[in-house]
Design a protein around this motif. Structure first.
Motif, PDB file in Angstrom:
ATOM      1  N   ASP A  49       0.905  19.051  90.034  1.00  0.00           N
ATOM      2  CA  ASP A  49      -0.273  19.846  89.376  1.00  0.00           C
ATOM      3  C   ASP A  49      -0.662  18.991  88.223  1.00  0.00           C
ATOM      4  OD1 ASP A  49      -1.986  21.590  88.551  1.00  0.00           O
ATOM      5  OD2 ASP A  49      -0.574  22.976  88.091  1.00  0.00           O
ATOM      6  N   PHE A  50      -1.939  18.567  88.291  1.00  0.00           N
ATOM      7  CA  PHE A  50      -2.237  17.710  87.013  1.00  0.00           C
ATOM      8  C   PHE A  50      -2.741  18.548  85.688  1.00  0.00           C
ATOM      9  CE2 PHE A  50      -3.328  14.420  90.187  1.00  0.00           C
ATOM     10  CZ  PHE A  50      -2.199  13.806  89.993  1.00  0.00           C
ATOM     11  N   SER A  51      -2.506  19.916  85.883  1.00  0.00           N
ATOM     12  CA  SER A  51      -3.107  20.864  84.671  1.00  0.00           C
ATOM     13  C   SER A  51      -2.302  20.470  83.419  1.00  0.00           C
ATOM     14  CB  SER A  51      -3.016  22.326  85.246  1.00  0.00           C
ATOM     15  OG  SER A  51      -1.707  22.564  85.148  1.00  0.00           O
ATOM     16  N   PHE A  52      -1.291  19.858  83.454  1.00  0.00           N
ATOM     17  CA  PHE A  52      -0.650  19.259  82.193  1.00  0.00           C
ATOM     18  C   PHE A  52      -1.296  18.293  81.596  1.00  0.00           C
ATOM     19  CE2 PHE A  52       0.828  16.197  85.334  1.00  0.00           C
ATOM     20  CZ  PHE A  52       0.940  14.956  84.533  1.00  0.00           C
ATOM     21  N   ALA A  53      -2.298  17.665  82.100  1.00  0.00           N
ATOM     22  CA  ALA A  53      -2.964  16.391  81.518  1.00  0.00           C
ATOM     23  C   ALA A  53      -4.174  16.859  80.593  1.00  0.00           C
ATOM     24  CB  ALA A  53      -3.323  15.415  82.599  1.00  0.00           C
ATOM     25  N   ASP A  54      -4.032  16.620  79.539  1.00  0.00           N
ATOM     26  CA  ASP A  54      -5.085  16.676  78.599  1.00  0.00           C
ATOM     27  C   ASP A  54      -5.352  15.443  77.705  1.00  0.00           C
ATOM     28  OD1 ASP A  54      -7.242  17.690  76.957  1.00  0.00           O
ATOM     29  OD2 ASP A  54      -6.076  18.863  75.839  1.00  0.00           O
ATOM     30  N   PRO A  55      -6.106  14.298  78.242  1.00  0.00           N
ATOM     31  CA  PRO A  55      -6.281  13.205  77.548  1.00  0.00           C
ATOM     32  C   PRO A  55      -7.304  13.340  76.233  1.00  0.00           C
ATOM     33  CG  PRO A  55      -7.268  12.899  79.450  1.00  0.00           C
ATOM     34  CD  PRO A  55      -6.444  14.217  79.490  1.00  0.00           C
ATOM     35  N   ALA A  56      -8.186  14.264  76.451  1.00  0.00           N
ATOM     36  CA  ALA A  56      -8.990  14.692  75.531  1.00  0.00           C
ATOM     37  C   ALA A  56      -9.890  13.337  75.260  1.00  0.00           C
ATOM     38  CB  ALA A  56      -8.388  15.186  74.192  1.00  0.00           C
ATOM     39  N   ASP A  57     -10.304  13.133  73.760  1.00  0.00           N
ATOM     40  CA  ASP A  57     -10.950  11.987  73.539  1.00  0.00           C
ATOM     41  C   ASP A  57     -10.371  10.696  73.416  1.00  0.00           C
ATOM     42  OD1 ASP A  57     -13.228  13.640  73.312  1.00  0.00           O
ATOM     43  OD2 ASP A  57     -12.963  14.146  71.237  1.00  0.00           O
ATOM     44  N   GLY A  58      -9.213  10.532  73.854  1.00  0.00           N
ATOM     45  CA  GLY A  58      -8.426   9.584  73.722  1.00  0.00           C
ATOM     46  C   GLY A  58      -8.905   8.211  74.565  1.00  0.00           C
ATOM     47  N   PRO A  59      -9.521   8.315  75.740  1.00  0.00           N
ATOM     48  CA  PRO A  59      -9.869   7.095  76.399  1.00  0.00           C
ATOM     49  C   PRO A  59     -11.222   6.711  75.570  1.00  0.00           C
ATOM     50  CG  PRO A  59      -9.543   8.891  77.824  1.00  0.00           C
ATOM     51  CD  PRO A  59      -9.502   9.389  76.609  1.00  0.00           C
ATOM     52  N   ALA A  60     -12.072   7.525  75.151  1.00  0.00           N
ATOM     53  CA  ALA A  60     -13.423   7.315  74.389  1.00  0.00           C
ATOM     54  C   ALA A  60     -12.753   6.424  73.315  1.00  0.00           C
ATOM     55  CB  ALA A  60     -14.249   8.258  74.125  1.00  0.00           C
ATOM     56  N   PHE A  61     -11.905   6.783  72.599  1.00  0.00           N
ATOM     57  CA  PHE A  61     -11.241   6.295  71.407  1.00  0.00           C
ATOM     58  C   PHE A  61     -10.984   4.697  71.640  1.00  0.00           C
ATOM     59  CE2 PHE A  61      -7.708   4.859  68.901  1.00  0.00           C
ATOM     60  CZ  PHE A  61      -8.478   4.628  67.278  1.00  0.00           C
ATOM     61  N   PHE A  62     -10.117   4.461  72.710  1.00  0.00           N
ATOM     62  CA  PHE A  62      -9.282   3.289  72.983  1.00  0.00           C
ATOM     63  C   PHE A  62     -10.671   2.415  73.530  1.00  0.00           C
ATOM     64  CE2 PHE A  62      -5.431   5.456  73.231  1.00  0.00           C
ATOM     65  CZ  PHE A  62      -4.642   4.661  72.596  1.00  0.00           C
ATOM     66  N   VAL A  63     -11.820   2.801  74.412  1.00  0.00           N
ATOM     67  CA  VAL A  63     -12.595   1.985  74.730  1.00  0.00           C
ATOM     68  C   VAL A  63     -13.646   1.596  73.490  1.00  0.00           C
ATOM     69  CG1 VAL A  63     -14.792   2.095  75.905  1.00  0.00           C
ATOM     70  CG2 VAL A  63     -12.944   2.944  76.930  1.00  0.00           C
ATOM     71  N   MET A  64     -13.867   2.415  72.469  1.00  0.00           N
ATOM     72  CA  MET A  64     -14.601   1.911  71.073  1.00  0.00           C
ATOM     73  C   MET A  64     -13.929   0.817  70.643  1.00  0.00           C
ATOM     74  SD  MET A  64     -16.191   5.379  69.828  1.00  0.00           S
ATOM     75  CE  MET A  64     -14.726   6.202  69.115  1.00  0.00           C
ATOM     76  N   ALA A 121       4.900  14.807  77.460  1.00  0.00           N
ATOM     77  CA  ALA A 121       4.105  15.229  76.325  1.00  0.00           C
ATOM     78  C   ALA A 121       3.577  16.687  76.598  1.00  0.00           C
ATOM     79  CB  ALA A 121       2.968  14.192  75.984  1.00  0.00           C
ATOM     80  N   GLU A 122       3.689  17.325  75.559  1.00  0.00           N
ATOM     81  CA  GLU A 122       3.048  18.930  75.705  1.00  0.00           C
ATOM     82  C   GLU A 122       2.330  18.997  74.739  1.00  0.00           C
ATOM     83  OE1 GLU A 122       6.264  21.407  76.557  1.00  0.00           O
ATOM     84  OE2 GLU A 122       6.484  20.781  78.552  1.00  0.00           O
ATOM     85  N   GLU A 123       1.553  20.207  74.677  1.00  0.00           N
ATOM     86  CA  GLU A 123       0.946  20.635  73.473  1.00  0.00           C
ATOM     87  C   GLU A 123       1.713  21.021  72.038  1.00  0.00           C
ATOM     88  OE1 GLU A 123      -2.232  24.402  72.478  1.00  0.00           O
ATOM     89  OE2 GLU A 123      -2.406  23.583  74.118  1.00  0.00           O
TER      90      GLU A 123
END
Length: 145
Positions: A49-64, A121-123
């Protein structure tokens, strides 16, 4: 996490390898994404179950930080060095910025999701305060009274 971990059946996966293949971080075979950037609800092979995953804005930050700044620097260099007409920026700079900022998003999102799984990793939660203990009596100290 909401997964039933049975790590005895699955070899540990490298987050970078999983991200490059867009695969499930547990089994390494199932699909992580449903579409370009939407996470699948669960792995189609092992059922994680991928409901644990919350990358939020991390991908956008790394791309920037890794690609957007050099791509924009290319446009600025082109402008300051050759002073091209505006249409040339649309032909050269716009595609460079769009491609270099869009394509890595999937890799970075997969990497962050896999890292969350691998490192469990968890909240964050606030720790409950420890109740104050009952006051203790001070021992008699010898000395003048």
């Amino acid at each position: 996490m909401n997964d039933t971990r049975d790590d005895t059946r699955y070899e540990p996966q490298s987050p970078l390898s999983v991200a490059a293949r867009s695969a499930c971080p547990r089994c390494g075979r199932g699909h992580l994404f449903k579409g370009f950037l939407n996470l699948a609800p669960r792995c189609d092979v092992c059922g994680l179950d991928f409901s644990f995953a919350d990358p939020a804005d991390g991908p956008a930050f790394f791309v920037m930080m890794t690609t957007a700044i050099p791509a924009v620097a290319f446009g600025l260099w082109l402008e300051l060095t050759y002073d091209p007409p505006l249409w040339l920026h649309f032909v050269l700079t716009l595609p460079v910025v769009l491609i270099t900022c869009t394509l890595p998003l999937r890799f970075f999102k997969g990497w962050l999701v896999a890292s969350q799984y691998v490192h469990r990793a968890e909240e964050g939660r606030l720790a409950r305060p420890v109740p104050p203990s009952a006051p203790t009596a001070k021992p008699d100290v010898p000395g003048p009274r």
